[in-house]
Design an enzyme around this catalytic site. Structure first.
Site, PDB file in Angstrom:
ATOM      1  CE  LYS A 114      -4.109  -2.053   2.024  1.00  0.00           C
ATOM      2  NZ  LYS A 114      -4.860  -2.304   3.262  1.00  0.00           N
ATOM      3  CE  LYS A 196      -5.537  -8.894  -2.541  1.00  0.00           C
ATOM      4  NZ  LYS A 196      -6.277  -8.539  -1.396  1.00  0.00           N
ATOM      5  CE  LYS A 199     -14.134  -3.840  -3.903  1.00  0.00           C
ATOM      6  NZ  LYS A 199     -14.859  -3.488  -2.700  1.00  0.00           N
TER       7      LYS A 199
HETATM    8  P1  AMP Z   1     -11.281  -6.585   1.725  1.00  0.00           P
HETATM    9  O1  AMP Z   1     -12.160  -6.214   0.583  1.00  0.00           O
HETATM   10  O2  AMP Z   1      -9.833  -6.424   1.429  1.00  0.00           O
HETATM   11  O3  AMP Z   1     -11.725  -5.967   3.022  1.00  0.00           O
HETATM   12  O4  AMP Z   1     -11.426  -8.165   1.919  1.00  0.00           O
HETATM   13  C1  AMP Z   1     -12.470  -8.781   2.619  1.00  0.00           C
HETATM   14  C2  AMP Z   1     -12.221 -10.264   2.715  1.00  0.00           C
HETATM   15  O5  AMP Z   1     -12.163 -10.862   1.428  1.00  0.00           O
HETATM   16  C3  AMP Z   1     -10.881 -10.604   3.395  1.00  0.00           C
HETATM   17  O6  AMP Z   1     -11.061 -11.729   4.215  1.00  0.00           O
HETATM   18  C4  AMP Z   1      -9.978 -10.941   2.237  1.00  0.00           C
HETATM   19  O7  AMP Z   1      -8.955 -11.835   2.588  1.00  0.00           O
HETATM   20  C5  AMP Z   1     -10.946 -11.583   1.261  1.00  0.00           C
HETATM   21  N1  AMP Z   1     -10.499 -11.426  -0.126  1.00  0.00           N
HETATM   22  C6  AMP Z   1     -10.272 -10.262  -0.784  1.00  0.00           C
HETATM   23  N2  AMP Z   1      -9.877 -10.493  -2.051  1.00  0.00           N
HETATM   24  C7  AMP Z   1      -9.838 -11.843  -2.198  1.00  0.00           C
HETATM   25  C8  AMP Z   1      -9.503 -12.713  -3.288  1.00  0.00           C
HETATM   26  N3  AMP Z   1      -9.130 -12.234  -4.472  1.00  0.00           N
HETATM   27  N4  AMP Z   1      -9.576 -14.044  -3.081  1.00  0.00           N
HETATM   28  C9  AMP Z   1      -9.969 -14.548  -1.869  1.00  0.00           C
HETATM   29  N5  AMP Z   1     -10.293 -13.780  -0.819  1.00  0.00           N
HETATM   30  C10 AMP Z   1     -10.238 -12.448  -0.963  1.00  0.00           C
END
Ligand code: AMP
Ligand code: TRP
Length: 329
Positions: A114, A196, A199
């Protein structure tokens, strides 16, 4: 003594939920409600650590709550909270920050990523992001934390913080474990399948839960499949499409197309179109449920109010204990 296992997890309100979030983590949130006591948070204080728009933040929180309800998080069984409404999260984060060596935080991969992505938005809050996350988890004494595998370093850090705190002040916190399924802990980006799904890679990289069928078809058609002409093993993009197909319930098609792949007769356009239609069918009931919920302001208010009471009581109890242990307050 509390018999059921306790669960906490959080989701940053940054627009709509995507398929990576859902398949990697949130569907486990839903499943775990059956057997465990769960607290789930929309973590807006985490969302403000990267550039954000204050005018959109409140509506993003609302959208996230709607997405969570639509996929099956049940506010009558789990406590659904908005992090910034419970001051204990930041209070505990402050305390944990006083025992967390800076060197531990500088090692965290997401901090490096980040700070490279937003070099002009480097601040203390970005460095201490995992300390706030540890506070979220420890406040509710969670044993298990359903997350995607990008969060594993954060959970390891949480455990290190627990060990250090307990060593310094006596047994106070339990060490939480990450909970995930190997085959879905990391869903890859459609446009950059070696990274991965996220967004931050742009709208072509992910499928949002609210994407219209045509948008889904277009994005999957555009998905990167082969990276070069001479590939020995399955490319990351093709592998990701196969995995998505299977995770959204297209097992039969998966078997058929995998046979084609092995015979060397697979047309990628078939894989793409089949996967797109399977995703559309999979998301349809979620979309319908969301539409109903969006029209029901009361249900939405109820969803966050009922959880707030319960979570607030748990958080206050933890803080009373922590203050006593530290000799403050
Ligand atoms: P965030 O949007 O970063 O707050 O992510 C919310 C949850 O989704 C967290 O537990 C992340 O580890 C999971 N997550 C985000 N992106 C992925 C992805 N591409 N594959 C699997 N899990 C994800
Ligand atoms: N750091 C998580 C993410 O980026 C969100 C999060 C905040 C979280 N607090 C948490 C996840 C506590 C699990 C438990 O996705």
């Amino acid at each position: 003594m509390h018999s059921k296992k306790r669960v906490f997890s959080g989701l940053r309100p940054t627009g709509r939920m995507h398929l990576g979030n859902y398949l990697g983590a949130i569907r486990n949130w839903v499943a775990m409600q059956e057997t465990r006591d769960c607290v789930y948070g929309v973590v807006d204080y985490h969302a403000i650590t990267t550039p954000f728009n204050p005018e959109e933040l409140r509506s993003d929180v609302r959208e996230m709550v709607l997405d969570l309800l639509a996929v099956g998080v049940d506010p009558d069984r789990s406590a659904l909270i908005i992090q910034s409404q419970l001051p204990e999260h930041t209070e505990l984060a402050w305390i944990l920050g006083t025992i967390t060596p800076i060197s531990w935080l500088e090692r965290v991969p997401t901090f490096k990523e980040k700070s490279e992505m937003h070099p002009d938005y480097l601040h203390l809050g970005l460095l201490s992001y995992p300390v706030l996350m540890a506070a979220d988890i420890l406040l509710y004494g969670a044993n298990e934390v359903p997350v995607g595998d990008d969060q594993l370093p954060h959970l390891e850090l949480t455990r290190e913080i627990v060990r250090r705190f307990n060593h310094m002040f006596g047994e106070t916190f339990v060490e939480p474990q990450a909970y995930f399924q190997k085959d879905s802990a990391r869903i890859m980006s459609l446009s950059q399948p070696e990274k991965k799904m996220s967004k931050t890679l742009g709208p072509d990289s992910y499928i949002a839960l609210g994407d219209a069928p045509d948008a889904i078809r277009k994005k999957i058609r555009k998905a990167v499949t082969d990276v070069g002409p001479s590939e020995e093993s399955m490319s990351p993009g093709v592998n990701n499409l196969f995995r998505l197909l299977s995770l959204v319930g297209g097992q039969e098609e998966h078997t058929r197309l995998m046979d084609d792949y092995e015979a060397g007769t697979l047309r990628y356009v078939d894989l793409k179109d089949t996967t797109a239609e399977a995703i559309i069918a999979f998301l349809e009931p979620i979309r319908q449920r969301r539409e109903e919920l969006a029209a029901d302001e009361e249900a939405l208010d109820h969803a966050v109010q009922s959880g707030h009471e319960l979570a607030s009581q748990m958080a206050r109890e933890t803080m009373a204990n922590v203050r006593a242990v530290l000799g403050v307050g």
